[in-house]
Write an enzyme that holds these catalytic residues in place. Structure first.
Site, PDB file in Angstrom:
ATOM      1  N   ASN A  72       0.857  -1.183   0.000  1.00  0.00           N
ATOM      2  CA  ASN A  72       0.000   0.000   0.000  1.00  0.00           C
ATOM      3  C   ASN A  72       0.893   1.233   0.000  1.00  0.00           C
ATOM      4  OD1 ASN A  72      -1.891   1.960   0.387  1.00  0.00           O
ATOM      5  ND2 ASN A  72      -2.572   1.256   2.410  1.00  0.00           N
ATOM      6  N   LYS A  74       0.050   4.232  -0.428  1.00  0.00           N
ATOM      7  CA  LYS A  74      -0.670   5.388   0.142  1.00  0.00           C
ATOM      8  C   LYS A  74      -0.437   6.647  -0.712  1.00  0.00           C
ATOM      9  CE  LYS A  74      -0.530   3.167   4.604  1.00  0.00           C
ATOM     10  NZ  LYS A  74      -0.634   3.287   6.045  1.00  0.00           N
ATOM     11  N   HIS A 170      -9.941   1.101   3.788  1.00  0.00           N
ATOM     12  CA  HIS A 170      -8.730   1.279   4.606  1.00  0.00           C
ATOM     13  C   HIS A 170      -9.057   2.209   5.770  1.00  0.00           C
ATOM     14  CE1 HIS A 170      -4.753   2.495   5.908  1.00  0.00           C
ATOM     15  NE2 HIS A 170      -4.319   1.380   5.360  1.00  0.00           N
ATOM     16  N   GLU A 172      -7.544   4.581   7.070  1.00  0.00           N
ATOM     17  CA  GLU A 172      -7.308   6.012   6.859  1.00  0.00           C
ATOM     18  C   GLU A 172      -8.481   6.642   6.117  1.00  0.00           C
ATOM     19  OE1 GLU A 172      -3.414   5.463   5.176  1.00  0.00           O
ATOM     20  OE2 GLU A 172      -2.724   4.880   7.181  1.00  0.00           O
ATOM     21  N   GLU A 246      -6.356  -5.038   9.848  1.00  0.00           N
ATOM     22  CA  GLU A 246      -5.358  -4.021  10.171  1.00  0.00           C
ATOM     23  C   GLU A 246      -5.768  -3.286  11.444  1.00  0.00           C
ATOM     24  OE1 GLU A 246      -2.928  -2.865   6.474  1.00  0.00           O
ATOM     25  OE2 GLU A 246      -4.674  -1.584   6.518  1.00  0.00           O
ATOM     26  N   GLY A 252       1.499   2.044  10.851  1.00  0.00           N
ATOM     27  CA  GLY A 252       2.469   3.139  10.789  1.00  0.00           C
ATOM     28  C   GLY A 252       3.059   3.521  12.138  1.00  0.00           C
ATOM     29  N   SER A 292       2.509  -2.318  10.476  1.00  0.00           N
ATOM     30  CA  SER A 292       3.933  -2.337  10.811  1.00  0.00           C
ATOM     31  C   SER A 292       4.635  -3.650  10.465  1.00  0.00           C
ATOM     32  CB  SER A 292       4.139  -1.991  12.295  1.00  0.00           C
ATOM     33  OG  SER A 292       3.646  -0.688  12.566  1.00  0.00           O
TER      34      SER A 292
END
Ligand code: PGA
Length: 338
Positions: A72, A74, A170, A172, A246, A252, A292
């Protein structure tokens, strides 16, 4: 794309049907008991449910699909760095095992360049596609997503560009851009209708984990998707709908979930699929872990029987690291005896 019309309700297994029917006869419409259920009868019902759950857990103990790793990217990259990453991945192709499916998710702007220049072992994957939030479509197609929708990208366009995968839901997008469970479900249905394989992300916040609602959150996210994927899609769900677990607190942050935490969630997702969709779908669905993951921690995670791959953010921007993570597929097959 035209598909034959078919019933849109989800299959109900005979045993859960009889349980629901039994419950219905217990209460009248106003909720008062129509018949008295003796304690031992209730025990029997509960025991049957427990036995069924145990049977499902026994049958659906792990996945059967090919290991799958996604990168990904991003909102990262410019023409120079994207070219450098594509070159690095292409250079690594000879070192990557053939026993693994791989997809990479560049930004929309870089999608076409990547598709034309990256080795075909790496499939390209869009990071989102759009549906109108208020659209009601009992046929689950949401088939009107092109038009006056400034700034959006539709599944029709991805299909036209022959992009095979799309990443949906996702965290985010859910937390920063307002993607609700319901919208994610509609996006999945629409993308499937246009022949795209989808990667659906689910996961809990740290607060939700700490207050013990992890599974409520994840099952609600899954339910919104299952509701939209009707019977027509079940035959291809296993290979075409990938679930990426996730945990938001691991994305992250460098704080990877423990193998025990991941295995627990993945096996519960699989049981949920068995109970609420079908046992075949539960076995065939690939469940990735994301949060991560890097070249050093991937091998320990890949040993788990219910991890069918990874969704990788930061480490996917380095060609050598991403290749190493893809090769965790061999660790996985060895560990599960396949
Ligand atoms: P991360 O991101 O690997 O950088 O934690 C994973 C993701 O958001 O998909």
């Amino acid at each position: 794309m035209m598909r034959a019309a078919a019933a849109t309700t989800m299959k109900t297994t005979p045993s859960s049907y009889s349980y629901l029917t039994a419950r219905k006869t217990m209460t009248q419409n106003n909720g008062t008991p129509a018949i008295t259920i003796k304690n031992h009868q209730m025990d029997n019902i509960n025991n049957n449910r427990r036995r069924r759950r145990q049977r499902i857990l026994h049958i659906v103990s792990e996945g059967t699909g090919r290991f799958i790793v996604g990168g990904n990217w991003k909102c990262n990259g410019n023409r120079e760095s994207v070219k450098a990453l594509v070159d690095a991945l292409n250079k690594n192709i000879a070192n990557i095992e053939k026993n693994c499916d791989i997809y990479c998710c560049p930004t929309f702007l870089h999608l076409n360049y990547v598709k034309e220049n990256l080795d075909t072992r790496f499939k390209v994957c869009a990071q989102n596609s759009w549906v109108e939030a208020d659209l009601v479509d009992p046929e689950h197609h949401y088939d009107s997503t092109t038009g006056a929708f400034t700034g959006e990208i539709s599944a029709e366009m991805l299909e036209d560009l022959q992009v095979p995968f799309v990443l949906l839901g996702h965290s985010e997008r859910r937390t920063l851009l307002g993607d609700t469970d319901e919208i994610v479900g509609k996006k999945v249905a629409h993308a499937r209708y246009h022949g795209l394989s989808v990667v659906v992300c689910v996961g809990e916040t740290l607060e939700e984990r700490e207050n013990g609602t992890t599974f409520d959150v994840i099952f609600k996210q899954l339910k919104a998707v299952a509701k939209e994927i009707d019977d027509r899609e079940h035959s291809s769900w296993g290979s075409s709908v990938v679930i990426a677990y996730e945990p938001i607190w691991a994305i992250g942050t460098g704080k990877v979930a423990t193998p025990e935490q991941v295995q627990e969630v993945h096996s519960k997702i699989r049981s949920w699929l068995a109970e609420n969709v079908s046992e075949d779908v539960a076995k065939a669905t690939r469940i990735q872990y994301g949060g991560s993951v890097n070249a050093s921690n991937c091998a320990d995670l890949a040993k788990l029987s219910d991890i069918d791959g990874f969704l990788v953010g930061g480490a996917s921007l380095n060609g050598d690291d991403f290749a190493a993570i893809c090769n965790a597929s061999s660790v996985h097959y060895k560990a599960v005896g396949r």
